[in-house]
Design a protein around this motif. Sequence first.
Motif, PDB file in Angstrom:
ATOM      1  N   ASN A  38       0.827  -1.213   0.000  1.00 28.56           N
ATOM      2  CA  ASN A  38       0.000   0.000   0.000  1.00 28.56           C
ATOM      3  C   ASN A  38       0.859   1.260   0.000  1.00 28.56           C
ATOM      4  OD1 ASN A  38      -2.332  -1.525   0.017  1.00 28.56           O
ATOM      5  ND2 ASN A  38      -2.433  -1.570   2.244  1.00 28.56           N
ATOM      6  N   GLN A  39       1.973   1.228   0.725  1.00 31.82           N
ATOM      7  CA  GLN A  39       2.883   2.371   0.723  1.00 31.82           C
ATOM      8  C   GLN A  39       3.515   2.545  -0.650  1.00 31.82           C
ATOM      9  OE1 GLN A  39       5.542   1.376   3.917  1.00 31.82           O
ATOM     10  NE2 GLN A  39       4.404   2.587   5.409  1.00 31.82           N
ATOM     11  N   GLN A  40       3.871   1.439  -1.305  1.00 32.87           N
ATOM     12  CA  GLN A  40       4.450   1.513  -2.637  1.00 32.87           C
ATOM     13  C   GLN A  40       3.437   2.088  -3.626  1.00 32.87           C
ATOM     14  OE1 GLN A  40       7.636   1.175  -1.420  1.00 32.87           O
ATOM     15  NE2 GLN A  40       7.936   0.573  -3.514  1.00 32.87           N
ATOM     16  N   ALA A  41       2.166   1.714  -3.465  1.00 28.04           N
ATOM     17  CA  ALA A  41       1.123   2.251  -4.347  1.00 28.04           C
ATOM     18  C   ALA A  41       0.985   3.754  -4.153  1.00 28.04           C
ATOM     19  CB  ALA A  41      -0.204   1.552  -4.076  1.00 28.04           C
ATOM     20  N   LYS A  42       1.012   4.218  -2.900  1.00 28.02           N
ATOM     21  CA  LYS A  42       0.911   5.659  -2.635  1.00 28.02           C
ATOM     22  C   LYS A  42       2.091   6.415  -3.236  1.00 28.02           C
ATOM     23  CE  LYS A  42      -1.847   5.231   1.522  1.00 28.02           C
ATOM     24  NZ  LYS A  42      -1.873   5.275   2.989  1.00 28.02           N
ATOM     25  N   LYS A  43       3.285   5.828  -3.151  1.00 22.05           N
ATOM     26  CA  LYS A  43       4.456   6.470  -3.755  1.00 22.05           C
ATOM     27  C   LYS A  43       4.284   6.583  -5.269  1.00 22.05           C
ATOM     28  CE  LYS A  43       8.035   5.010  -0.505  1.00 22.05           C
ATOM     29  NZ  LYS A  43       9.214   4.150  -0.359  1.00 22.05           N
ATOM     30  N   GLY A  44       3.769   5.523  -5.882  1.00 17.85           N
ATOM     31  CA  GLY A  44       3.542   5.546  -7.329  1.00 17.85           C
ATOM     32  C   GLY A  44       2.526   6.594  -7.728  1.00 17.85           C
ATOM     33  N   ILE A  45       1.468   6.709  -6.945  1.00 21.90           N
ATOM     34  CA  ILE A  45       0.439   7.723  -7.216  1.00 21.90           C
ATOM     35  C   ILE A  45       1.043   9.119  -7.101  1.00 21.90           C
ATOM     36  CG2 ILE A  45      -1.683   8.766  -6.321  1.00 21.90           C
ATOM     37  CD1 ILE A  45      -2.547   5.896  -5.535  1.00 21.90           C
ATOM     38  N   ASN A  46       1.773   9.370  -6.031  1.00 23.15           N
ATOM     39  CA  ASN A  46       2.362  10.701  -5.824  1.00 23.15           C
ATOM     40  C   ASN A  46       3.368  11.049  -6.917  1.00 23.15           C
ATOM     41  OD1 ASN A  46       0.844  11.112  -3.530  1.00 23.15           O
ATOM     42  ND2 ASN A  46       2.424  10.353  -2.152  1.00 23.15           N
ATOM     43  N   ARG A  47       4.162  10.068  -7.325  1.00 23.83           N
ATOM     44  CA  ARG A  47       5.160  10.303  -8.367  1.00 23.83           C
ATOM     45  C   ARG A  47       4.483  10.705  -9.680  1.00 23.83           C
ATOM     46  NH1 ARG A  47       8.165   6.308  -7.054  1.00 23.83           N
ATOM     47  NH2 ARG A  47       6.968   4.741  -8.169  1.00 23.83           N
ATOM     48  N   LEU A  48       3.424   9.999 -10.063  1.00 26.22           N
ATOM     49  CA  LEU A  48       2.737  10.316 -11.315  1.00 26.22           C
ATOM     50  C   LEU A  48       1.889  11.581 -11.215  1.00 26.22           C
ATOM     51  CD1 LEU A  48       1.634   6.837 -12.682  1.00 26.22           C
ATOM     52  CD2 LEU A  48       3.359   8.360 -13.595  1.00 26.22           C
ATOM     53  N   THR A  49       1.318  11.827 -10.043  1.00 30.22           N
ATOM     54  CA  THR A  49       0.469  13.010  -9.856  1.00 30.22           C
ATOM     55  C   THR A  49       1.244  14.294 -10.111  1.00 30.22           C
ATOM     56  OG1 THR A  49      -0.935  11.865  -8.263  1.00 30.22           O
ATOM     57  CG2 THR A  49      -0.952  14.254  -8.168  1.00 30.22           C
ATOM     58  N   SER A  50       2.492  14.325  -9.701  1.00 26.74           N
ATOM     59  CA  SER A  50       3.274  15.558  -9.797  1.00 26.74           C
ATOM     60  C   SER A  50       3.443  16.050 -11.230  1.00 26.74           C
ATOM     61  CB  SER A  50       4.644  15.367  -9.139  1.00 26.74           C
ATOM     62  OG  SER A  50       5.389  14.395  -9.850  1.00 26.74           O
ATOM     63  N   TRP A  51       3.368  15.162 -12.198  1.00 27.46           N
ATOM     64  CA  TRP A  51       3.494  15.640 -13.589  1.00 27.46           C
ATOM     65  C   TRP A  51       2.267  15.384 -14.448  1.00 27.46           C
ATOM     66  CZ3 TRP A  51       3.628  12.438 -17.892  1.00 27.46           C
ATOM     67  CH2 TRP A  51       3.815  11.083 -17.653  1.00 27.46           C
ATOM     68  N   LEU A  52       1.414  14.423 -14.080  1.00 29.42           N
ATOM     69  CA  LEU A  52       0.226  14.169 -14.896  1.00 29.42           C
ATOM     70  C   LEU A  52      -0.860  15.232 -14.736  1.00 29.42           C
ATOM     71  CD1 LEU A  52      -0.461  10.314 -14.906  1.00 29.42           C
ATOM     72  CD2 LEU A  52       0.212  11.781 -16.798  1.00 29.42           C
ATOM     73  N   ILE A  53      -1.018  15.780 -13.561  1.00 28.36           N
ATOM     74  CA  ILE A  53      -2.049  16.812 -13.371  1.00 28.36           C
ATOM     75  C   ILE A  53      -1.710  18.081 -14.165  1.00 28.36           C
ATOM     76  CG2 ILE A  53      -3.137  18.343 -11.671  1.00 28.36           C
ATOM     77  CD1 ILE A  53      -3.281  15.959  -9.785  1.00 28.36           C
ATOM     78  N   PRO A  54      -0.488  18.624 -14.039  1.00 26.40           N
ATOM     79  CA  PRO A  54      -0.184  19.805 -14.868  1.00 26.40           C
ATOM     80  C   PRO A  54      -0.232  19.498 -16.373  1.00 26.40           C
ATOM     81  CG  PRO A  54       1.451  19.555 -13.136  1.00 26.40           C
ATOM     82  CD  PRO A  54       0.586  18.350 -13.103  1.00 26.40           C
ATOM     83  N   PHE A  55       0.276  18.339 -16.765  1.00 28.73           N
ATOM     84  CA  PHE A  55       0.229  17.960 -18.181  1.00 28.73           C
ATOM     85  C   PHE A  55      -1.220  17.832 -18.647  1.00 28.73           C
ATOM     86  CE2 PHE A  55       0.015  14.769 -21.539  1.00 28.73           C
ATOM     87  CZ  PHE A  55       0.878  15.331 -22.476  1.00 28.73           C
ATOM     88  N   GLY A  56      -2.075  17.235 -17.819  1.00 29.90           N
ATOM     89  CA  GLY A  56      -3.487  17.094 -18.158  1.00 29.90           C
ATOM     90  C   GLY A  56      -4.172  18.438 -18.292  1.00 29.90           C
ATOM     91  N   PHE A  57      -3.816  19.373 -17.405  1.00 31.58           N
ATOM     92  CA  PHE A  57      -4.410  20.707 -17.491  1.00 31.58           C
ATOM     93  C   PHE A  57      -4.038  21.380 -18.812  1.00 31.58           C
ATOM     94  CE2 PHE A  57      -4.463  25.284 -17.008  1.00 31.58           C
ATOM     95  CZ  PHE A  57      -5.730  25.498 -16.490  1.00 31.58           C
ATOM     96  N   VAL A  58      -2.754  21.336 -19.152  1.00 32.16           N
ATOM     97  CA  VAL A  58      -2.289  21.965 -20.401  1.00 32.16           C
ATOM     98  C   VAL A  58      -2.936  21.289 -21.607  1.00 32.16           C
ATOM     99  CG1 VAL A  58      -0.258  22.342 -21.874  1.00 32.16           C
ATOM    100  CG2 VAL A  58      -0.135  22.812 -19.416  1.00 32.16           C
ATOM    101  N   ALA A  59      -3.000  19.957 -21.580  1.00 33.81           N
ATOM    102  CA  ALA A  59      -3.592  19.226 -22.704  1.00 33.81           C
ATOM    103  C   ALA A  59      -5.083  19.537 -22.836  1.00 33.81           C
ATOM    104  CB  ALA A  59      -3.373  17.730 -22.534  1.00 33.81           C
ATOM    105  N   GLY A  60      -5.806  19.593 -21.715  1.00 37.14           N
ATOM    106  CA  GLY A  60      -7.234  19.914 -21.751  1.00 37.14           C
ATOM    107  C   GLY A  60      -7.483  21.328 -22.225  1.00 37.14           C
TER     108      GLY A  60
END
Length: 168
Positions: A50-72
């Motif tokens: 579960n901790q590894q999953a949270k790390k994976g989520i946080n790692r991807l969140t840091s660049w997918l949210i801004p990229f998603g905003f720009v793409a949208g």
Amino acid sequence: MNYLVAVLPDRSKVEEAYTALEKEGLPTNQIDILGRGYKSADEYGFINPNQQAKKGINRLTSWLIPFGFVAGYAFNLLTGIEVLPIGRLGNHLIGGLLGAASGALGAYFVGGGVGLTVGSGDALPYRNRLNAGKYLIVIKGNQELTNQATRILRQFEPENLQGYAELT
């Protein structure tokens, strides 16, 4: 450092195996028993998936949210789709927010799924066996020690006997 992990079905088998290892002269400070009444997976230091999953989520969140905003935002700018009657800039911003939400959703499912399945290595199957009431005996030491322990533990017919080498 090398590790040897044996999965045994019940407490009596794991205690017999521990006694046999002790009689053969293996240092008891390099032998650990995991299971009910002994160390838990967390106490021993198995990676929590579960901790590894949270790390994976946080790692991807840091660049997918801004990229998603720009793409949208860019998508709405190029297509001119009117989501709400609030003007062009408002629709572009809504497109950006929807893109950011899509990025967050992608980070949650992809980052979390990868963290659960890949990030924990063999810790998850061992945790599942402990949860099922089985016991683990873990020997850590040099190659010679783990080879000796392998010979001794095979006579107890463990469900699984796996060796690991820690890269230094």
